[in-house]
Design an enzyme around this catalytic site. Structure first.
Site, PDB file in Angstrom:
ATOM      1  N   LYS A   1     -18.720  17.637  77.401  1.00 49.02           N
ATOM      2  CA  LYS A   1     -19.577  16.507  77.724  1.00 49.02           C
ATOM      3  C   LYS A   1     -19.079  15.255  77.026  1.00 49.02           C
ATOM      4  CE  LYS A   1     -23.743  19.283  78.492  1.00 49.02           C
ATOM      5  NZ  LYS A   1     -25.131  19.546  78.068  1.00 49.02           N
TER       6      LYS A   1
ATOM      7  N   HIS B   1     -23.515  30.633  82.289  1.00 47.02           N
ATOM      8  CA  HIS B   1     -23.952  30.101  80.994  1.00 47.02           C
ATOM      9  C   HIS B   1     -24.378  31.223  80.045  1.00 47.02           C
ATOM     10  CE1 HIS B   1     -24.365  26.188  79.157  1.00 47.02           C
ATOM     11  NE2 HIS B   1     -25.436  26.612  78.516  1.00 47.02           N
TER      12      HIS B   1
ATOM     13  N   ARG C   1     -21.553  32.087  77.986  1.00 47.41           N
ATOM     14  CA  ARG C   1     -21.401  31.153  76.861  1.00 47.41           C
ATOM     15  C   ARG C   1     -22.311  31.573  75.706  1.00 47.41           C
ATOM     16  NH1 ARG C   1     -19.871  25.833  75.585  1.00 47.41           N
ATOM     17  NH2 ARG C   1     -21.467  24.490  74.684  1.00 47.41           N
TER      18      ARG C   1
ATOM     19  N   TYR D   1     -28.601  30.290  67.984  1.00 49.43           N
ATOM     20  CA  TYR D   1     -28.011  31.610  68.135  1.00 49.43           C
ATOM     21  C   TYR D   1     -28.192  32.486  66.902  1.00 49.43           C
ATOM     22  CZ  TYR D   1     -25.854  29.545  72.225  1.00 49.43           C
ATOM     23  OH  TYR D   1     -25.653  28.924  73.426  1.00 49.43           O
TER      24      TYR D   1
END
Length: 311
Positions: free
Chosen positions: A179, A257, A260, A292
């Site tokens: 990004k 995703h 990921r 996470y």
């Protein structure tokens, strides 16, 4: 939108200008631009239907709009996405001199329940990675795609933009653009390097040749080539990923995703430090990566036990 009032026509023109503006920035993915367009189109439709000025709805008007979305049973996360698009539009409109102030600034974002990221278990991951047939050109391509997802934690848009020149296979690294066009170098494990090398050593050229294309054509730089010889965009990769998941017997909520999320969680479970995982994922803020840690309680317990004086 037919028979628009002059004020509504001005709002429609302003939205079109805003979308064109953000489309010119490399930091906005095509998916984000489409989402903004959809959210703002819905807002314009509501303003026309309710007789509210789209450029001057006031705080109460915006709250009525969000209340209508809630009554239609939109999820809090979806409502927040609508409000975020409206807020960004009005922020731009203030700078552009179209409106004097941003009414969305005074509207509170809906509370979004926190949910832990979904991940793929070891057995399911093994089955998924073994699904492609490496003996076919498409299978070699799909195998490289899956290995790269799991080896790099890349976003699907980042994978779709990969070129042959993005790799240093000798060093075992790949250059990703995230990004805001932020560049990062991510190391790959050996099986991922081998999968990419095997795909480049013949199968990729076979896909180009089968489509009647050559290296000087549309696929000159692209890593992932479709059966028609074109660069595979994010939607094409997402479709192939879904097909492979179905073949592997994985549930429908396993998305690119999720790969990921699994990459990050498995690294932390294996002992990687949070800062390194942040850098590998391309997260601007460490707080995003911290999510996470909730999935790796055993690792955290071991860290406390091994490091705390009273552990």
């Amino acid at each position: 939108m037919d028979d628009l009032a002059p004020s509504d026509s001005r709002a429609l023109e302003a939205v079109d200008d805003f979308i064109a503006r953000i489309a010119g920035f490399e930091g906005f993915s095509p998916e984000t631009i489409r989402a903004y367009q959809g959210h703002l189109d819905a807002y314009l439709s509501w303003s026309q239907r309710s007789g509210t000025s789209a450029l001057d709805p006031g705080v109460r008007g915006l709250r009525r709009y969000l209340a209508e979305l809630k009554a239609a049973r939109y999820a809090p996360r979806t409502i927040a996405a609508h409000l975020s698009a409206i807020r960004s539009f009005f922020s731009w409109a203030v700078v552009a001199g179209i409106v004097p102030a941003n009414p969305a600034d005074a509207v509170q974002m809906p509370k979004i329940p926190k949910s832990l990221p979904k991940t793929v278990g070891a057995a399911d991951m093994r089955r998924l990675l073994e699904t492609p047939d490496p003996g076919s050109a498409e299978g070699a391509r799909d195998r490289a795609m899956l290995e790269l997802f799991y080896a790099t934690g890349a976003r699907i848009a980042e994978l779709s933009h990969l070129d042959i020149e993005s790799f240093d296979l000798q060093a075992g690294t790949v250059r990703l653009f995230g990004k805001g066009s932020k560049e990062r170098i991510v190391p790959m494990y050996r099986k991922a390097v081998d999968a990419v090398r095997d795909y480049l050593d013949g199968p990729r050229d076979s896909l180009l040749a089968a489509a009647g294309r050559c290296e000087e054509g549309a696929g000159r730089h692209a890593l992932f080539i479709s059966s028609r010889g074109n660069r595979m965009d994010a939607n094409a990769l997402r479709y192939r990923f879904r097909v492979l998941c179905l073949k592997a017997g994985l549930p429908a909520d396993v998305t690119p995703h999720v790969m990921r999320h699994t990459f990050a969680t498995d690294l932390l479970s294996g002992g990687a430090d949070l800062r390194s995982v942040q850098e590998l994922l391309g997260h601007a803020s460490l707080s995003t990566t911290t999510l996470y840690t909730h999935l790796t309680p055993d690792r955290l317990k071991a860290a406390v036990k091994g490091s705390h004086p009273r552990g």
